[in-house]
Design a protein around this motif. Structure first.
Motif, PDB file in Angstrom:
ATOM      1  N   VAL A 211      -7.424 -26.200 -31.826  1.00 26.22           N
ATOM      2  CA  VAL A 211      -8.124 -25.402 -32.660  1.00 26.22           C
ATOM      3  C   VAL A 211      -8.921 -24.082 -32.333  1.00 26.22           C
ATOM      4  O   VAL A 211      -9.112 -23.283 -33.139  1.00 26.22           O
ATOM      5  N   THR A 212      -8.865 -23.807 -30.836  1.00 26.26           N
ATOM      6  CA  THR A 212      -9.155 -22.582 -30.281  1.00 26.26           C
ATOM      7  C   THR A 212      -8.257 -21.615 -30.570  1.00 26.26           C
ATOM      8  O   THR A 212      -8.610 -20.229 -30.447  1.00 26.26           O
ATOM      9  N   LEU A 213      -6.869 -21.869 -30.921  1.00 26.80           N
ATOM     10  CA  LEU A 213      -5.948 -20.930 -30.686  1.00 26.80           C
ATOM     11  C   LEU A 213      -5.519 -20.304 -31.915  1.00 26.80           C
ATOM     12  O   LEU A 213      -5.268 -19.025 -31.973  1.00 26.80           O
ATOM     13  N   PRO A 214      -5.097 -20.799 -32.949  1.00 30.58           N
ATOM     14  CA  PRO A 214      -4.344 -20.239 -34.222  1.00 30.58           C
ATOM     15  C   PRO A 214      -4.636 -18.824 -34.633  1.00 30.58           C
ATOM     16  O   PRO A 214      -3.740 -18.166 -34.575  1.00 30.58           O
ATOM     17  N   GLU A 215      -5.849 -18.922 -35.055  1.00 35.41           N
ATOM     18  CA  GLU A 215      -6.103 -17.361 -35.610  1.00 35.41           C
ATOM     19  C   GLU A 215      -5.769 -16.196 -34.705  1.00 35.41           C
ATOM     20  O   GLU A 215      -5.205 -15.331 -35.118  1.00 35.41           O
ATOM     21  N   ASN A 216      -6.298 -16.452 -33.543  1.00 32.35           N
ATOM     22  CA  ASN A 216      -6.031 -15.173 -32.465  1.00 32.35           C
ATOM     23  C   ASN A 216      -4.723 -15.428 -31.630  1.00 32.35           C
ATOM     24  O   ASN A 216      -4.364 -14.086 -31.390  1.00 32.35           O
ATOM     25  N   LEU A 217      -4.086 -16.304 -31.687  1.00 33.10           N
ATOM     26  CA  LEU A 217      -2.617 -16.199 -31.263  1.00 33.10           C
ATOM     27  C   LEU A 217      -1.763 -15.581 -32.440  1.00 33.10           C
ATOM     28  O   LEU A 217      -0.905 -14.519 -32.041  1.00 33.10           O
ATOM     29  N   VAL A 218      -2.115 -15.776 -33.594  1.00 33.38           N
ATOM     30  CA  VAL A 218      -1.404 -15.061 -34.790  1.00 33.38           C
ATOM     31  C   VAL A 218      -1.731 -13.494 -34.671  1.00 33.38           C
ATOM     32  O   VAL A 218      -0.966 -12.643 -34.805  1.00 33.38           O
ATOM     33  N   THR A 219      -3.024 -13.290 -34.310  1.00 33.00           N
ATOM     34  CA  THR A 219      -3.618 -12.061 -34.290  1.00 33.00           C
ATOM     35  C   THR A 219      -2.886 -11.252 -33.113  1.00 33.00           C
ATOM     36  O   THR A 219      -2.341 -10.079 -33.198  1.00 33.00           O
ATOM     37  N   ALA A 220      -2.677 -11.914 -32.090  1.00 36.53           N
ATOM     38  CA  ALA A 220      -1.880 -11.381 -30.756  1.00 36.53           C
ATOM     39  C   ALA A 220      -0.550 -11.047 -31.126  1.00 36.53           C
ATOM     40  O   ALA A 220      -0.123  -9.853 -30.810  1.00 36.53           O
ATOM     41  N   PHE A 221       0.167 -11.899 -31.514  1.00 33.70           N
ATOM     42  CA  PHE A 221       1.383 -11.426 -32.072  1.00 33.70           C
ATOM     43  C   PHE A 221       1.589 -10.276 -32.901  1.00 33.70           C
ATOM     44  O   PHE A 221       2.291  -9.405 -33.144  1.00 33.70           O
ATOM     45  N   ASN A 222       0.801 -10.384 -34.005  1.00 38.65           N
ATOM     46  CA  ASN A 222       0.838  -9.400 -35.164  1.00 38.65           C
ATOM     47  C   ASN A 222       0.572  -8.112 -34.453  1.00 38.65           C
ATOM     48  O   ASN A 222       1.085  -6.982 -34.807  1.00 38.65           O
ATOM     49  N   THR A 223      -0.573  -8.045 -33.640  1.00 42.28           N
ATOM     50  CA  THR A 223      -1.332  -6.522 -33.022  1.00 42.28           C
ATOM     51  C   THR A 223       0.218  -6.082 -32.186  1.00 42.28           C
ATOM     52  O   THR A 223       0.399  -4.905 -32.411  1.00 42.28           O
ATOM     53  N   ILE A 224       0.598  -7.019 -31.649  1.00 39.85           N
ATOM     54  CA  ILE A 224       1.606  -6.543 -30.553  1.00 39.85           C
ATOM     55  C   ILE A 224       2.852  -6.049 -31.378  1.00 39.85           C
ATOM     56  O   ILE A 224       3.450  -4.797 -30.809  1.00 39.85           O
ATOM     57  N   SER A 225       3.394  -6.722 -32.330  1.00 42.99           N
ATOM     58  CA  SER A 225       4.375  -6.200 -33.150  1.00 42.99           C
ATOM     59  C   SER A 225       4.095  -5.197 -33.929  1.00 42.99           C
ATOM     60  O   SER A 225       4.862  -4.023 -34.092  1.00 42.99           O
ATOM     61  N   THR A 226       3.149  -5.610 -35.053  1.00 43.39           N
ATOM     62  CA  THR A 226       2.684  -4.444 -35.988  1.00 43.39           C
ATOM     63  C   THR A 226       2.307  -3.095 -35.605  1.00 43.39           C
ATOM     64  O   THR A 226       2.555  -2.101 -36.017  1.00 43.39           O
ATOM     65  N   ASP A 227       1.414  -3.316 -34.753  1.00 47.89           N
ATOM     66  CA  ASP A 227       0.395  -2.116 -34.376  1.00 47.89           C
ATOM     67  C   ASP A 227       0.857  -1.307 -32.977  1.00 47.89           C
ATOM     68  O   ASP A 227       0.896  -0.317 -33.007  1.00 47.89           O
ATOM     69  N   LEU A 228       1.258  -2.195 -32.017  1.00 48.90           N
ATOM     70  CA  LEU A 228       1.643  -1.721 -30.775  1.00 48.90           C
ATOM     71  C   LEU A 228       3.183  -1.250 -30.889  1.00 48.90           C
ATOM     72  O   LEU A 228       3.765  -0.453 -30.256  1.00 48.90           O
ATOM     73  N   LYS A 229       3.759  -1.933 -31.953  1.00 48.98           N
ATOM     74  CA  LYS A 229       5.258  -1.793 -32.167  1.00 48.98           C
ATOM     75  C   LYS A 229       6.295  -2.128 -31.070  1.00 48.98           C
ATOM     76  O   LYS A 229       7.378  -1.425 -30.530  1.00 48.98           O
ATOM     77  N   LEU A 230       5.861  -3.140 -30.302  1.00 51.97           N
ATOM     78  CA  LEU A 230       6.632  -3.785 -29.379  1.00 51.97           C
ATOM     79  C   LEU A 230       7.098  -5.065 -29.878  1.00 51.97           C
ATOM     80  O   LEU A 230       6.613  -5.766 -30.437  1.00 51.97           O
ATOM     81  N   PRO A 231       8.630  -5.406 -29.186  1.00 56.99           N
ATOM     82  CA  PRO A 231       9.232  -6.446 -29.852  1.00 56.99           C
ATOM     83  C   PRO A 231       8.667  -7.892 -29.464  1.00 56.99           C
ATOM     84  O   PRO A 231       8.361  -7.760 -28.275  1.00 56.99           O
ATOM     85  N   THR A 232       8.807  -8.848 -30.223  1.00 61.12           N
ATOM     86  CA  THR A 232       8.513 -10.146 -29.641  1.00 61.12           C
ATOM     87  C   THR A 232       9.846 -11.085 -29.932  1.00 61.12           C
ATOM     88  O   THR A 232       9.637 -11.988 -30.981  1.00 61.12           O
ATOM     89  N   PRO A 233      10.677 -10.923 -29.266  1.00 56.18           N
ATOM     90  CA  PRO A 233      11.999 -11.753 -29.898  1.00 56.18           C
ATOM     91  C   PRO A 233      11.807 -13.330 -29.470  1.00 56.18           C
ATOM     92  O   PRO A 233      10.776 -13.591 -28.629  1.00 56.18           O
ATOM     93  N   TRP A 234      12.179 -14.029 -30.501  1.00 55.77           N
ATOM     94  CA  TRP A 234      12.131 -15.544 -30.449  1.00 55.77           C
ATOM     95  C   TRP A 234      13.357 -16.040 -30.888  1.00 55.77           C
ATOM     96  O   TRP A 234      13.840 -15.681 -31.848  1.00 55.77           O
ATOM     97  N   PRO A 235      14.062 -17.048 -30.038  1.00 55.56           N
ATOM     98  CA  PRO A 235      13.684 -17.506 -28.538  1.00 55.56           C
ATOM     99  C   PRO A 235      13.719 -15.989 -27.670  1.00 55.56           C
ATOM    100  O   PRO A 235      14.500 -15.227 -28.191  1.00 55.56           O
ATOM    101  N   LYS A 236      13.013 -15.996 -26.720  1.00 51.60           N
ATOM    102  CA  LYS A 236      12.891 -14.779 -26.054  1.00 51.60           C
ATOM    103  C   LYS A 236      14.371 -15.055 -24.756  1.00 51.60           C
ATOM    104  O   LYS A 236      14.690 -16.045 -24.416  1.00 51.60           O
TER     105      LYS A 236
END
Ligand SMILES: NC(=O)c1ccc[n+]([C@@H]2O[C@H](COP(=O)([O-])OP(=O)(O)OC[C@H]3O[C@@H](n4cnc5c(N)ncnc54)[C@H](OP(=O)(O)O)[C@@H]3O)[C@@H](O)[C@H]2O)c1
Length: 365
Positions: free
Chosen positions: A124-149
């Motif tokens: 339960v310590t993870l979901p909100e801010n793991l989503v935040t991390a992916f969203n920040t990296i992709s939407t705001d820093l505009k770096l790709p997050t390919p999946w599967p890598k």
């Protein structure tokens, strides 16, 4: 006789007013929805912004965005889950999805299965801010997050220095771990000195104490000899006008992109006065010309098709299972009732959590 089922949930009924417990209808899942008996939640600073600052709240409002629990019913179109599975997720968009209630009914894409070797308390310590991390990296820093890598993946801008300010926060810790996973090696962080060893262990190459009066000069000095901007990509994991942005605006140079966690805290709450917020990071301080400032709004992460389809159902459990992201350290708040635990947890957040999540039980058993 009515067959309607009801359950307890928390609501905010006013600003700087205690939570109340109300009865809500327990909704049977339809289509791709699952119903989860919420066992645990993790407090977030947003709980505080809503309770003490009334941020984006219409009263009465059901609360809770992160949860871990057991699947108790599945809609006919559900593909990923079975009754009895343990799940964790960031479920916040509609009242029925919220996690400060005994039963949450929400689409399956806001949940993921908890890998066997982890407890619900860890997950339960993870979901909100793991989503935040992916969203920040992709939407705001505009770096790709390919999946599967892809095998042997080398990311764009791999050699640039990325500054993570406030890295002991859970946003910071998860952003560092996701950046490392995608191959970024020059991650520079700021955190209180007691957290430096841990922040290095999870992937930062250098860590500075944000409380040091020389932190801005030290960071710029560390970049001497590099091309400008010294830090092309910066994440402010806190978003405090005086506490973080004032210093970051002296480090950011023309060409830097700065992703700022909203809201910007203009005035922190005190016993006597309410906090003040702004949703515009670009005007919160004076930026050098040519700095690109982005205000992070994780609320809208689902607009990214990959994130809606896979971030929580597949990416989050896989990264946890493979040890790519580690659960945050946590502290459990205990008390007899949902209301007592919620109030106690909010007080713990008011006092400030340093490098740990505050977690507590939602359902009593
Ligand atoms: N807009 C969005 O989409 C979004 C999404 C998620 C979170 N947020 C916001 O992001 C912020 C962080 O959330 P979180 O859940 O990660 O919080 P958290 O884990 O509770 O953050 C606690 C940490 O913040 C650090 N901190 C506090 N003041 C600081 C300062 N002036 N400079 C550097 N570090 C400081 C402390 O670091 P030390 O222990 O090193 O002192 C502490 O460990 C919150 O304001 C939250 O509302 C926004």
């Amino acid at each position: 006789m009515s067959s309607q089922r009801n359950h307890d949930g928390l609501v905010l009924v006013g600003t700087r007013t205690p939570y109340e417990v109300r009865k809500f209808p327990t909704i049977s899942p339809e289509g791709d929805e699952i119903m989860v008996n919420v066992k645990w939640t993790a407090s977030t600073p947003l709980d505080l912004h809503q309770a003490d600052g009334g941020l984006l709240v219409e009263h009465p409002m059901r609360t809770g965005s992160t949860g871990a629990g057991i699947v108790v019913e599945c809609g006919p179109g559900v593909k990923h889950f079975k009754v009895g599975q343990r799940v964790f997720g960031y479920a916040h968009q509609k009242p029925a999805w919220k996690t400060h209630q005994e039963y949450s009914t929400a689409p399956e894409w806001v949940w993921g299965q908890i890998p066997e070797r982890f407890s619900m308390e860890q997950a339960v310590t993870l979901p909100e801010n793991l989503v935040t991390a992916f969203n920040t990296i992709s939407t705001d820093l505009k770096l790709p997050t390919p999946w599967p890598k892809p095998e042997g993946y080398v990311p764009p801008r791999a050699n640039e220095h990325i500054l993570i300010w406030g890295a002991a926060s859970s946003v910071g810790q998860l952003t560092i771990q996701v950046l490392r996973y995608y191959g970024y090696k020059h991650i520079v962080a700021t955190a209180s000195s007691k957290h430096h060893a841990h922040i290095k262990e999870i992937g930062a190459s250098e860590v500075y104490d944000y409380k040091s009066p020389t932190v801005v000069g030290d960071l710029l000095k560390s970049a001497q000899g590099r091309e400008t901007p010294a830090f092309p990509l910066i994440v402010d994991c806190i978003g405090s006008q005086q506490g973080t942005l004032a210093a970051i605006s002296k480090v950011a140079q023309s060409g830097s992109t700065v992703a700022v966690m909203l809201p910007v805290i203009v005035k922190h709450a005190s016993d006597e006065s309410a906090p003040e917020y702004s949703l515009d990071a670009s005007t919160a301080v004076e930026w050098a010309p040519g700095v690109n400032v982005a205000g992070v709004r994780t609320h809208f992460y689902w607009r990214n098709d990959l994130f809606r389809e896979k971030l929580q159902t597949e990416i989050m459990p896989t990264l946890l299972e493979q040890g790519i992201v580690k659960p945050n350290r946590y502290r459990i708040v205990e008390d007899k009732t949902l209301l007592e635990r919620a109030e106690k947890a909010l007080n713990a957040m008011r006092e400030g959590a340093s490098g740990e999540k505050v977690i507590w039980r939602v359902s009593n058993e």
